[in-house]
Design an enzyme around this catalytic site. Structure first.
Site, PDB file in Angstrom:
ATOM      1  N   GLY A 123      30.981  44.536  46.204  1.00 15.20           N
ATOM      2  CA  GLY A 123      31.380  43.542  45.995  1.00 15.20           C
ATOM      3  C   GLY A 123      30.218  42.757  45.116  1.00 15.20           C
ATOM      4  O   GLY A 123      29.891  42.315  45.540  1.00 15.20           O
ATOM      5  N   LYS A 156      33.221  41.204  61.874  1.00 14.87           N
ATOM      6  CA  LYS A 156      31.774  40.884  61.829  1.00 14.87           C
ATOM      7  C   LYS A 156      30.802  41.764  62.873  1.00 14.87           C
ATOM      8  O   LYS A 156      29.915  42.349  63.044  1.00 14.87           O
ATOM      9  CB  LYS A 156      30.837  40.211  60.640  1.00 14.87           C
ATOM     10  CG  LYS A 156      31.759  39.227  60.048  1.00 14.87           C
ATOM     11  CD  LYS A 156      31.059  40.354  58.365  1.00 14.87           C
ATOM     12  CE  LYS A 156      31.219  39.354  57.086  1.00 14.87           C
ATOM     13  NZ  LYS A 156      30.855  40.892  56.454  1.00 14.87           N
ATOM     14  N   ASP A 159      39.004  49.528  45.825  1.00 10.29           N
ATOM     15  CA  ASP A 159      39.197  48.527  47.472  1.00 10.29           C
ATOM     16  C   ASP A 159      38.170  49.147  48.441  1.00 10.29           C
ATOM     17  O   ASP A 159      38.372  50.418  48.666  1.00 10.29           O
ATOM     18  CB  ASP A 159      41.000  48.240  47.120  1.00 10.29           C
ATOM     19  CG  ASP A 159      40.981  47.653  48.632  1.00 10.29           C
ATOM     20  OD1 ASP A 159      40.081  47.258  49.305  1.00 10.29           O
ATOM     21  OD2 ASP A 159      42.393  47.171  48.789  1.00 10.29           O
ATOM     22  N   SER A 168      30.118  42.195  42.137  1.00 14.74           N
ATOM     23  CA  SER A 168      30.212  41.599  40.874  1.00 14.74           C
ATOM     24  C   SER A 168      30.125  40.215  41.347  1.00 14.74           C
ATOM     25  O   SER A 168      30.015  39.178  39.987  1.00 14.74           O
ATOM     26  CB  SER A 168      32.298  41.544  40.262  1.00 14.74           C
ATOM     27  OG  SER A 168      33.048  41.543  42.157  1.00 14.74           O
ATOM     28  N   TYR A 178      38.063  37.487  61.040  1.00 17.38           N
ATOM     29  CA  TYR A 178      36.258  37.850  60.307  1.00 17.38           C
ATOM     30  C   TYR A 178      35.733  37.563  61.581  1.00 17.38           C
ATOM     31  O   TYR A 178      34.802  38.683  61.488  1.00 17.38           O
ATOM     32  CB  TYR A 178      36.069  36.489  59.777  1.00 17.38           C
ATOM     33  CG  TYR A 178      35.277  36.099  58.432  1.00 17.38           C
ATOM     34  CD1 TYR A 178      35.689  37.039  57.364  1.00 17.38           C
ATOM     35  CD2 TYR A 178      34.107  35.642  59.171  1.00 17.38           C
ATOM     36  CE1 TYR A 178      33.578  36.973  57.389  1.00 17.38           C
ATOM     37  CE2 TYR A 178      32.500  35.917  58.204  1.00 17.38           C
ATOM     38  CZ  TYR A 178      32.627  35.992  56.971  1.00 17.38           C
ATOM     39  OH  TYR A 178      31.880  36.538  56.234  1.00 17.38           O
TER      40      TYR A 178
HETATM   41  P1  NAP Z   1      32.342  35.819  47.428  1.00 19.80           P
HETATM   42  O1  NAP Z   1      31.807  35.236  46.464  1.00 19.80           O
HETATM   43  O2  NAP Z   1      33.938  35.462  47.636  1.00 19.80           O
HETATM   44  O3  NAP Z   1      32.338  37.389  46.610  1.00 19.80           O
HETATM   45  C1  NAP Z   1      33.547  38.658  47.246  1.00 19.80           C
HETATM   46  C2  NAP Z   1      32.880  40.055  46.613  1.00 19.80           C
HETATM   47  O4  NAP Z   1      33.284  40.910  47.368  1.00 19.80           O
HETATM   48  C3  NAP Z   1      33.183  40.100  44.479  1.00 19.80           C
HETATM   49  O5  NAP Z   1      32.272  40.862  44.104  1.00 19.80           O
HETATM   50  C4  NAP Z   1      35.060  40.768  45.315  1.00 19.80           C
HETATM   51  O6  NAP Z   1      35.225  41.051  44.282  1.00 19.80           O
HETATM   52  C5  NAP Z   1      34.382  41.704  46.342  1.00 19.80           C
HETATM   53  N1  NAP Z   1      34.963  42.183  46.767  1.00 19.80           N
HETATM   54  C6  NAP Z   1      36.204  41.946  48.065  1.00 19.80           C
HETATM   55  N2  NAP Z   1      37.520  41.913  48.711  1.00 19.80           N
HETATM   56  C7  NAP Z   1      36.970  43.439  47.943  1.00 19.80           C
HETATM   57  C8  NAP Z   1      37.293  44.717  48.319  1.00 19.80           C
HETATM   58  N3  NAP Z   1      38.485  44.787  49.064  1.00 19.80           N
HETATM   59  N4  NAP Z   1      36.666  45.911  47.498  1.00 19.80           N
HETATM   60  C9  NAP Z   1      35.034  45.771  47.091  1.00 19.80           C
HETATM   61  N5  NAP Z   1      34.829  44.433  47.107  1.00 19.80           N
HETATM   62  C10 NAP Z   1      35.736  43.521  46.986  1.00 19.80           C
HETATM   63  O7  NAP Z   1      32.042  36.667  48.460  1.00 19.80           O
HETATM   64  P2  NAP Z   1      30.084  35.902  49.047  1.00 19.80           P
HETATM   65  O8  NAP Z   1      30.350  34.808  49.236  1.00 19.80           O
HETATM   66  O9  NAP Z   1      29.026  36.213  48.508  1.00 19.80           O
HETATM   67  O10 NAP Z   1      30.165  37.075  50.677  1.00 19.80           O
HETATM   68  C11 NAP Z   1      29.834  38.176  50.810  1.00 19.80           C
HETATM   69  C12 NAP Z   1      29.348  38.840  51.945  1.00 19.80           C
HETATM   70  O11 NAP Z   1      28.695  38.158  52.309  1.00 19.80           O
HETATM   71  C13 NAP Z   1      30.489  39.425  52.738  1.00 19.80           C
HETATM   72  O12 NAP Z   1      31.051  40.553  53.098  1.00 19.80           O
HETATM   73  C14 NAP Z   1      31.156  38.040  53.069  1.00 19.80           C
HETATM   74  O13 NAP Z   1      31.399  37.719  54.443  1.00 19.80           O
HETATM   75  C15 NAP Z   1      29.342  37.776  53.520  1.00 19.80           C
HETATM   76  N6  NAP Z   1      28.666  36.322  53.662  1.00 19.80           N
HETATM   77  C16 NAP Z   1      29.062  34.924  53.541  1.00 19.80           C
HETATM   78  C17 NAP Z   1      28.729  34.189  53.388  1.00 19.80           C
HETATM   79  C18 NAP Z   1      28.972  32.461  52.953  1.00 19.80           C
HETATM   80  O14 NAP Z   1      28.595  31.833  52.987  1.00 19.80           O
HETATM   81  N7  NAP Z   1      29.259  32.865  51.974  1.00 19.80           N
HETATM   82  C19 NAP Z   1      28.265  33.747  54.411  1.00 19.80           C
HETATM   83  C20 NAP Z   1      28.552  34.688  56.296  1.00 19.80           C
HETATM   84  C21 NAP Z   1      28.687  35.993  55.383  1.00 19.80           C
HETATM   85  P3  NAP Z   1      36.089  40.950  43.661  1.00 19.80           P
HETATM   86  O15 NAP Z   1      34.726  39.934  41.764  1.00 19.80           O
HETATM   87  O16 NAP Z   1      36.604  41.651  42.518  1.00 19.80           O
HETATM   88  O17 NAP Z   1      36.972  39.865  43.863  1.00 19.80           O
END
Ligand code: NAP
Length: 249
Positions: A15, A164, A66, A17, A160
């Site tokens: 992830g 986690k 994926d 990207s 979720y």
């Molecule tokens: P985001 O902006 O929605 O980005 C998600 C990333 O994961 C994208 O690069 C997406 O790829 C990739 N992805 C999703 N499903 C996938 C799959 N099945 N296989 C491969 N890649 C996949 O999310 P984020 O906020 O940066 O979150 C990153 C991590 O932090 C996650 O594990 C999330 O649970 C955790 N997190 C986030 C927050 C928050 O507040 N943002 C808080 C706690 C934990 P594409 O671009 O190709 O779609």
């Protein structure tokens, strides 16, 4: 794109990207790592990350799979590892994740399964082959991006939170198995971070309960991941570091 690089050390960020993953790719590139930028569907965003990585004079390769799909992981990542035996993946950041929120009463089986598959099966599918190679090389850094939800539990996120929490358990167990091989396994648990994932969540609404009075940035998460992935964290393993502005668990 594969460039002439200074070294053969690689980091894989699932992830990578967008959001937190993109910031992690940039930080690890700053540390001199060539980066494998995994994505699932957004190739444009992955290419954008690759460009940012290359500004640090290391190479970036985008790799589409994926994480929940073992066949895809084997056909792409495992194949890449077989094709590049001299390019060890020293750092693995299991960052790919998503949420499909609903109160449990209305939680569709499909959304339960999807979240568990990406976050938990994804961890297995990617970590297993990468870690096997780390064991041979007797060095590795694995950092799992979990969440405050996995520590505290969040209403509307039973799927979720369960996913986690599972990875927190896996982090602690795997750390105990592989310490002897100089592989560390840690997790970071972000609170509210400004990314696409939190789009639509009003920061104003939560400010009063966050001691630092704001949402965090992807860079703030990436800094902690970079520390855990660095030689400076050589005596830290099995830990879960919260990055949540003091939002208590
Ligand atoms: P985001 O902006 O929605 O980005 C998600 C990333 O994961 C994208 O690069 C997406 O790829 C990739 N992805 C999703 N499903 C996938 C799959 N099945 N296989 C491969 N890649 C996949 O999310 P984020 O906020 O940066 O979150 C990153 C991590 O932090 C996650 O594990 C999330 O649970 C955790 N997190 C986030 C927050 C928050 O507040 N943002 C808080 C706690 C934990 P594409 O671009 O190709 O779609």
């Amino acid at each position: 794109m594969e460039l002439e690089t200074q070294n053969n050390k690689y980091a894989l960020v699932t992830g990578g990207s967008r959001g937190i993953g993109r910031a992690i790719c940039e930080k690890l590139a700053e540390m001199g790592y060539n980066i494998l930028v995994n994505y699932n569907s957004n190739e444009t965003a992955a290419l954008e990350t690759a460009k940012l990585v290359e500004q640090h004079n290391v190479s970036a390769e985008i790799i589409k799979f994926d994480v929940a799909n073992k066949e895809q992981v084997d056909a792409t990542l495992v194949k890449w590892m077989e094709d590049h035996p001299k390019k060890p993946i020293e750092i693995l950041v299991n960052n790919a994740g998503f949420r499909r929120d609903a109160l449990f009463m209305w939680m569709e089986e499909e959304n339960w399964d999807a979240v568990l598959n990406v976050n938990v099966a994804g961890f297995y599918n990617v970590t297993k082959p990468v870690f096997a190679k780390m064991l041979v090389n007797r060095y590795g850094r694995i950092v799992n991006v979990v969440s405050l939800s996995g520590i505290k539990g969040m209403a509307g996120q039973t799927n979720y939170s369960a996913a986690k929490a599972a990875i927190i358990g896996a982090t602690k167990a795997l750390a105990q198995e592989v310490g002897r091989a100089k592989i560390t396994v840690n997790a970071v648990a972000p609170g509210f971070i400004k990314t696409d994932m939190t789009e639509g969540i009003e920061e104003k609404q939560y400010r009063s309960v966050i001691p630092l009075r704001r949402f965090g940035t992807s860079e703030e998460v990436a800094d902690v991941v970079a520390f855990l992935a660095s030689p400076k964290a050589s005596y830290v393993t099995g830990e879960v570091i919260s990055i949540n502005g003091g939002l208590h668990t």
